[in-house]
Design a protein around this motif. Structure first.
Motif, PDB file in Angstrom:
ATOM      1  N   ARG A 259      -5.010  -0.155 -19.581  1.00  0.00           N
ATOM      2  CA  ARG A 259      -4.566  -0.969 -20.734  1.00  0.00           C
ATOM      3  C   ARG A 259      -3.058  -0.858 -20.958  1.00  0.00           C
ATOM      4  O   ARG A 259      -2.453  -1.729 -21.559  1.00  0.00           O
ATOM      5  N   GLN A 260      -2.507   0.234 -20.496  1.00  0.00           N
ATOM      6  CA  GLN A 260      -1.052   0.390 -20.641  1.00  0.00           C
ATOM      7  C   GLN A 260      -0.315  -0.272 -19.464  1.00  0.00           C
ATOM      8  O   GLN A 260       0.888  -0.075 -19.288  1.00  0.00           O
ATOM      9  N   GLY A 261      -1.054  -1.013 -18.652  1.00  0.00           N
ATOM     10  CA  GLY A 261      -0.415  -1.768 -17.570  1.00  0.00           C
ATOM     11  C   GLY A 261      -0.448  -1.091 -16.210  1.00  0.00           C
ATOM     12  O   GLY A 261       0.147  -1.586 -15.257  1.00  0.00           O
ATOM     13  N   PHE A 262      -1.142   0.067 -16.103  1.00  0.00           N
ATOM     14  CA  PHE A 262      -1.232   0.727 -14.787  1.00  0.00           C
ATOM     15  C   PHE A 262      -2.390   0.131 -13.978  1.00  0.00           C
ATOM     16  O   PHE A 262      -3.387  -0.304 -14.551  1.00  0.00           O
ATOM     17  N   ASN A 263      -2.240   0.119 -12.669  1.00  0.00           N
ATOM     18  CA  ASN A 263      -3.306  -0.373 -11.777  1.00  0.00           C
ATOM     19  C   ASN A 263      -3.644   0.688 -10.751  1.00  0.00           C
ATOM     20  O   ASN A 263      -2.746   1.283 -10.148  1.00  0.00           O
ATOM     21  N   VAL A 264      -4.935   0.883 -10.534  1.00  0.00           N
ATOM     22  CA  VAL A 264      -5.352   1.906  -9.574  1.00  0.00           C
ATOM     23  C   VAL A 264      -5.641   1.243  -8.219  1.00  0.00           C
ATOM     24  O   VAL A 264      -6.221   0.151  -8.195  1.00  0.00           O
ATOM     25  N   PRO A 265      -5.220   1.864  -7.103  1.00  0.00           N
ATOM     26  CA  PRO A 265      -5.553   1.287  -5.786  1.00  0.00           C
ATOM     27  C   PRO A 265      -7.069   1.158  -5.639  1.00  0.00           C
ATOM     28  O   PRO A 265      -7.812   2.071  -6.032  1.00  0.00           O
ATOM     29  N   ASN A 266      -7.533   0.020  -5.123  1.00  0.00           N
ATOM     30  CA  ASN A 266      -8.993  -0.150  -5.042  1.00  0.00           C
ATOM     31  C   ASN A 266      -9.562   0.203  -3.667  1.00  0.00           C
ATOM     32  O   ASN A 266     -10.760   0.143  -3.460  1.00  0.00           O
ATOM     33  N   THR A 267      -8.710   0.595  -2.735  1.00  0.00           N
ATOM     34  CA  THR A 267      -9.210   0.989  -1.413  1.00  0.00           C
ATOM     35  C   THR A 267      -8.561   2.313  -1.008  1.00  0.00           C
ATOM     36  O   THR A 267      -7.348   2.477  -1.145  1.00  0.00           O
TER      37      THR A 267
ATOM     38  N   SER B 234       0.948   3.045  -8.885  1.00  0.00           N
ATOM     39  CA  SER B 234       0.395   1.929  -9.658  1.00  0.00           C
ATOM     40  C   SER B 234       0.770   0.599  -9.004  1.00  0.00           C
ATOM     41  O   SER B 234       1.923   0.373  -8.632  1.00  0.00           O
ATOM     42  N   GLY B 235      -0.230  -0.254  -8.847  1.00  0.00           N
ATOM     43  CA  GLY B 235       0.033  -1.577  -8.266  1.00  0.00           C
ATOM     44  C   GLY B 235      -0.220  -1.636  -6.774  1.00  0.00           C
ATOM     45  O   GLY B 235      -0.360  -2.722  -6.209  1.00  0.00           O
ATOM     46  N   ALA B 236      -0.291  -0.454  -6.110  1.00  0.00           N
ATOM     47  CA  ALA B 236      -0.638  -0.471  -4.676  1.00  0.00           C
ATOM     48  C   ALA B 236      -2.103  -0.860  -4.552  1.00  0.00           C
ATOM     49  O   ALA B 236      -2.944  -0.372  -5.313  1.00  0.00           O
ATOM     50  N   THR B 237      -2.418  -1.744  -3.611  1.00  0.00           N
ATOM     51  CA  THR B 237      -3.830  -2.141  -3.477  1.00  0.00           C
ATOM     52  C   THR B 237      -4.619  -1.117  -2.670  1.00  0.00           C
ATOM     53  O   THR B 237      -5.808  -0.940  -2.885  1.00  0.00           O
ATOM     54  N   ALA B 238      -3.957  -0.440  -1.743  1.00  0.00           N
ATOM     55  CA  ALA B 238      -4.663   0.564  -0.933  1.00  0.00           C
ATOM     56  C   ALA B 238      -3.863   1.861  -0.923  1.00  0.00           C
ATOM     57  O   ALA B 238      -2.628   1.840  -0.938  1.00  0.00           O
ATOM     58  N   LEU B 239      -4.601   2.974  -0.895  1.00  0.00           N
ATOM     59  CA  LEU B 239      -3.960   4.283  -0.749  1.00  0.00           C
ATOM     60  C   LEU B 239      -4.489   4.927   0.529  1.00  0.00           C
ATOM     61  O   LEU B 239      -5.709   5.103   0.707  1.00  0.00           O
ATOM     62  N   TYR B 240      -3.593   5.273   1.427  1.00  0.00           N
ATOM     63  CA  TYR B 240      -3.951   6.022   2.640  1.00  0.00           C
ATOM     64  C   TYR B 240      -3.816   7.506   2.331  1.00  0.00           C
ATOM     65  O   TYR B 240      -2.787   7.939   1.806  1.00  0.00           O
ATOM     66  N   HIS B 241      -4.845   8.255   2.641  1.00  0.00           N
ATOM     67  CA  HIS B 241      -4.838   9.688   2.330  1.00  0.00           C
ATOM     68  C   HIS B 241      -5.592  10.464   3.413  1.00  0.00           C
ATOM     69  O   HIS B 241      -6.082   9.856   4.371  1.00  0.00           O
TER      70      HIS B 241
ATOM     71  N   SER C 200       0.853  -1.194   0.000  1.00  0.00           N
ATOM     72  CA  SER C 200       0.000   0.000   0.000  1.00  0.00           C
ATOM     73  C   SER C 200       0.886   1.241   0.000  1.00  0.00           C
ATOM     74  O   SER C 200       2.120   1.143   0.121  1.00  0.00           O
ATOM     75  N   ALA C 201       0.240   2.381  -0.140  1.00  0.00           N
ATOM     76  CA  ALA C 201       0.983   3.647  -0.146  1.00  0.00           C
ATOM     77  C   ALA C 201       0.224   4.674   0.683  1.00  0.00           C
ATOM     78  O   ALA C 201      -1.007   4.587   0.831  1.00  0.00           O
ATOM     79  N   LEU C 202       0.970   5.626   1.232  1.00  0.00           N
ATOM     80  CA  LEU C 202       0.370   6.695   2.035  1.00  0.00           C
ATOM     81  C   LEU C 202       0.896   8.032   1.502  1.00  0.00           C
ATOM     82  O   LEU C 202       2.087   8.180   1.243  1.00  0.00           O
TER      83      LEU C 202
END
Ligand code: GLY
Ligand code: MN
Ligand code: MN
Length: 451
Positions: A158-166, A127-134, A29-31
């Motif tokens: 489609r270009q391979g980026f993933n958005v945090p879903n939480t 990109s690729g972090a499942t959760a973002l703390y904000h 995850s990321a903060l």
């Protein structure tokens, strides 16, 4: 005493805080948190810059327009700072910048980028972090940057980026950390308390009838500045007579009148940490019997509350005792009638005492931290808070004439220890006799001057 911010808290402590926080985040995850920005005052002038307290707590970095990203990747904690790049021309005009190249070593970070590149770099890091703390709404300029990054990720899957879903608010985690002060923080709060105390002592010594409230404010600020506290930790309240019945009176423009009380609620901010002291004293150096009667009730309540500020008790418990003492006192003076327990149930104290007994103290004067339900969180060692009962007998109240216009607040800063507590602001007198003695001993150099 070395007053520089750099030496106040060691860089390793800021690093350790990021590690401690990062370890509480979900894996992968990321903060994200943002600094304050400069605030325009008028024309090309800004208010003195004050860093966001959360941002300071995690970085010790005192520049605007910065962002911190903490990643928890397979339990390893990675800190990345975005900051203003070096700019010789702007630095000549507006002051030095740390610069991107110097930031990692100086602040014990893993990486640094120019804030000008955040739009391109942040999506890659998120990109690729499942959760973002904000912390939505804390820094609107940061919310925009975050939204832009998240939009970019959504639009580029489609270009391979993933958005945090939480998305998770980080404030409960950081608030809990900030509530318990480290030894270095306690030393700074103590220093802030001592400098605040010196300011109050100077104001007491220099008070005279026919000086203005703002003149006493200047005595406070003079003393704060002299000891390295360049700013007060909140707008100073110098409230004489009826003005003391306005809890956060900051106009400070009235003339001090012979026979009135003056209530000063003011604190120094030292190396980012707040002092918060209130004292009430007679303008002419002698309490009248009525002023003394009200003052003694508040002082009794404050001292009893301090006895109760020990591990295992709570603000709520102490406040109940304060209510008992203050309402008994008002009944004895004939200002209120009735049974004290019944008066408490009916909240009959509200016209006279309409604020809480205390609040957490730290980087912010009203510091962060959960209070529990109705302030029943139990005290634990290394919490720091204020104790500040008050009685406000406004002339608008239906009370005997001789008590009207008497407002008293007495406030100290208290460190909860393993075995009890320590009063950090004991240097300013609060016993009425000690106040009167100090005021008689005022120095000629502090005498009122005319232009
Ligand atoms: N100085 C503000 C307060 O005492 O809460
Ligand atoms: Mn205060
Ligand atoms: Mn306070």
């Amino acid at each position: 005493m070395d007053l520089s911010y750099k030496s106040a808290i060691d860089v390793t402590e800021f690093h350790q805080r990021r590690e401690t926080l990062g370890a509480q985040l979900q894996n992968n995850s990321a903060l994200l948190l943002f600094s304050n920005q400069e605030q325009r005052r008028n024309s090309s002038n800004t208010y003195p810059f004050r860093q966001d307290s959360y941002f300071w707590y995690l970085t010790g970095f005192n520049e605007p327009d910065s962002a911190l990203l903490i990643q928890n990747k397979a339990s390893s904690i990675i800190s990345t700072l975005f900051l203003r790049p070096s700019d010789p021309l702007l630095e000549t005009w507006n002051g030095r910048r740390l610069g991107v190249e110097n930031a990692p070593a100086k602040l014990q970070l893993d990486a640094a980028f120019s804030i000008d590149d955040i739009a391109t770099e942040l999506p890659k890091l998120l990109s690729g972090a499942t959760a973002l703390y904000h912390a939505p709404d804390l820094q609107p300029w940061g919310d925009q940057i975050e939204q832009t990054a998240l939009c970019y990720l959504r639009e580029h899957t489609r270009q391979g980026f993933n958005v945090p879903n939480t998305l998770i608010d980080w404030r409960p985690l950081l608030d809990e950390m900030r509530l318990f002060k480290s030894p270095a923080e306690i030393a700074l709060i103590q220093q802030a308390g001592q400098i605040s105390a010196l300011g109050h002592i100077r104001a007491m010594k220099t008070a005279r009838a026919n000086r203005f409230e703002y003149e006493l404010e200047s005595e406070l600020l003079h003393e704060f500045n002299r000891f390295g506290a360049r700013f007060p930790s909140y707008n100073s309240i110098v409230a004489s007579g009826e003005n003391a019945c306005i809890l956060h009176y900051t106009e400070n423009e009235s003339l001090l009148r012979d026979g009135d009380l003056v209530m000063i609620d003011a604190g120094a901010e030292f190396a980012m940490y707040a002092g918060d002291i209130s004292r009430t004293f007679p303008v002419n150096g002698r309490f009248t019997p009525e002023q003394r009667a009200i003052y003694d009730i508040v002082l009794r309540a404050e001292k009893r509350a301090i006895e109760l500020y020990v591990p295992g008790n709570s603000i709520k418990q102490a406040n109940l005792e304060v209510l008992r003492i203050m309402l008994s006192g008002l009944v004895e003076l004939g200002i209120l009638q009735g049974d004290v327990e019944q008066l408490i149930k009916e909240k009959a104290y509200l016209p006279f005492y309409m604020h809480g007994l205390g609040h957490w103290l730290g980087l912010d004067v009203h510091d962060v931290g959960d209070y529990g339900c109705e302030r029943d969180r139990t005290f634990e060692p290394n919490m720091v808070l204020t104790v500040e009962p008050g009685l406000y007998l406004s002339e608008k109240l239906d009370i005997p004439e001789r008590y009207k216009g008497i407002g008293v607040r007495i406030e100290d800063n208290i460190l909860i220890t393993e075995t009890g507590n320590k009063i950090l602001t004991a240097a300013v007198p609060k016993e009425p006799e000690d106040i009167e003695r100090l005021m008689q001993s005022s120095e000629p150099s502090h005498a009122p001057t005319t232009l």
